[in-house]
Motif scaffolding. Structure first.
Motif, short mmCIF file in Angstrom:
data_model
loop_
_atom_site.label_atom_id
_atom_site.label_comp_id
_atom_site.label_asym_id
_atom_site.label_seq_id
_atom_site.Cartn_x
_atom_site.Cartn_y
_atom_site.Cartn_z
N UNK A 85 40.06 37.66 49.59
CA UNK A 85 39.15 38.80 49.55
C UNK A 85 38.07 38.53 48.49
N UNK A 86 36.96 39.24 48.61
CA UNK A 86 35.88 39.07 47.63
C UNK A 86 36.35 39.41 46.23
N UNK A 87 37.09 40.52 46.09
CA UNK A 87 37.51 40.93 44.76
C UNK A 87 38.50 39.93 44.16
N UNK A 88 39.24 39.21 45.01
CA UNK A 88 40.16 38.21 44.50
C UNK A 88 39.40 37.01 43.94
N UNK A 89 38.38 36.58 44.67
CA UNK A 89 37.55 35.48 44.18
C UNK A 89 36.90 35.88 42.86
N UNK A 90 36.36 37.09 42.80
CA UNK A 90 35.69 37.55 41.59
C UNK A 90 36.64 37.54 40.40
N UNK A 91 37.83 38.08 40.57
CA UNK A 91 38.80 38.15 39.49
C UNK A 91 39.20 36.76 39.02
N UNK A 92 39.49 35.87 39.96
CA UNK A 92 39.92 34.52 39.61
C UNK A 92 38.81 33.72 38.94
N UNK A 93 37.55 34.03 39.30
CA UNK A 93 36.41 33.31 38.73
C UNK A 93 35.92 33.94 37.43
N UNK A 94 36.44 35.13 37.10
CA UNK A 94 36.05 35.78 35.85
C UNK A 94 34.70 36.46 35.91
N UNK A 95 34.30 36.97 37.09
CA UNK A 95 33.06 37.73 37.22
C UNK A 95 33.39 39.08 37.84
N UNK A 96 32.43 39.99 37.77
CA UNK A 96 32.68 41.31 38.36
C UNK A 96 32.62 41.22 39.88
N UNK A 97 33.32 42.14 40.52
CA UNK A 97 33.29 42.17 41.99
C UNK A 97 31.88 42.44 42.49
N UNK A 98 31.16 43.35 41.82
CA UNK A 98 29.79 43.66 42.23
C UNK A 98 28.91 42.41 42.19
N UNK A 99 29.06 41.62 41.13
CA UNK A 99 28.23 40.41 41.01
C UNK A 99 28.55 39.44 42.14
N UNK A 100 29.85 39.24 42.41
CA UNK A 100 30.21 38.31 43.47
C UNK A 100 29.73 38.82 44.83
N UNK A 101 29.83 40.12 45.07
CA UNK A 101 29.34 40.70 46.33
C UNK A 101 27.84 40.42 46.46
N UNK A 102 27.11 40.54 45.37
CA UNK A 102 25.67 40.24 45.41
C UNK A 102 25.42 38.78 45.79
#
Length: 267
Positions: free
Chosen positions: A38-55
């Motif tokens: 999921x997007x939020x999983x990638x964001x968490x594992x990469x150390x960025x916010x979910x909003x930033x990764x969604x962008x």
């Protein structure tokens, strides 16, 4: 120079879908409805916010830092070549490939290289980034004998029925061919020849479309290839691929048999 919108976003979506949760230490769970992470999983594992990764995946953020790119490469389990490709997608625009109009001596150089091929006793070819064979020597002509679409190795891999009898693993050839094209094409803009080839194969081959959507990357180098030649029989050859420093539009491909081997005798 204008970059094709969404190239980075498309890459991230494709690669995220290829990573299984258990590969990064997550429990899949019965309620999962998306392939891969999921997007939020990638964001968490990469150390960025979910909003930033969604962008990033929406193409609204196109210039992530090197640190973020490296973190994403780790989460998405990219190898060296694919990691390099990711950085290029987010980096400064690069110039297009040089054309014959830009290089007044291109044709003269090609003629000289084509003449050099004839001095090489092993099968040897000149190949463009879009896998067009622009020249081959007599041993290479004999090696690829019986393959109607041998003048472009990508068309041969996906559109030539004879290739299934010529190579030991047609599916591996297909995967390698697409990943090689991805690496050679790099970030947009692409050459007209590359665009035309990708559009043709996408239209004519379901398998090509499936593999192209994965965004796998492979840069040609040395490898061992197995062929089933209609006259010479089974051949095991070392493939060496060399890019010419003064002419990045061309690569020299040479096939070498082990000295004293059955394959050397067959060649």
């Amino acid at each position: 120079m204008v970059r094709k919108p969404g190239a980075l976003a498309e890459f991230l979506r494709a690669r995220r879908a290829l990573v299984r949760p258990e590969q990064v230490g997550l429990v899949p769970g019965a309620a999962r409805q998306v392939p891969g992470l999921r997007r939020e999983e990638v964001a968490t594992l990469a150390g960025v916010s979910t909003d930033y990764y969604v962008h990033l995946e929406q193409g609204r953020e196109k210039r992530p830092s090197t640190q973020i790119l490296d973190a994403l490469a780790r989460v998405l389990q990219l190898d060296y070549d694919t990691h390099t490709y990711l950085r290029a997608l987010a980096g400064p625009d690069r110039p297009v490939w040089r054309t014959d109009q830009d290089l007044g001596n291109t044709h003269r150089t090609h003629r000289a290289l084509a003449g050099l091929l004839q001095q090489i006793t092993a099968p040897a070819m000149l190949v463009t980034p879009w896998l067009e064979v622009t020249a081959r020597n007599k041993p290479a002509d004999a090696l690829y004998d019986g393959l109607p679409l041998r003048d472009n190795l990508a068309r041969m891999a996906f559109l030539d029925d004879a290739v299934t009898r010529f190579v030991e693993d047609p599916d591996q050839l297909a995967q390698c061919t697409v990943a090689t094209l991805r690496a050679a094409a790099g970030p947009p803009p692409h050459t007209p020849q590359m665009i035309e080839l990708i559009e043709e194969l996408s239209l004519r081959s379901d398998r090509f479309r499936q593999l192209w959507a994965r965004h796998d990357i492979h840069r040609k180098g040395s490898a061992v290839k197995h062929f089933h030649h209609p006259t010479a029989g089974r051949l095991t050859l070392h493939q060496h691929v060399m890019t010419l420093p003064d002419h990045p539009e061309l690569q020299l491909w040479i096939y070498q048999a082990e000295p004293g081997s059955d394959s050397e005798h067959a060649l």
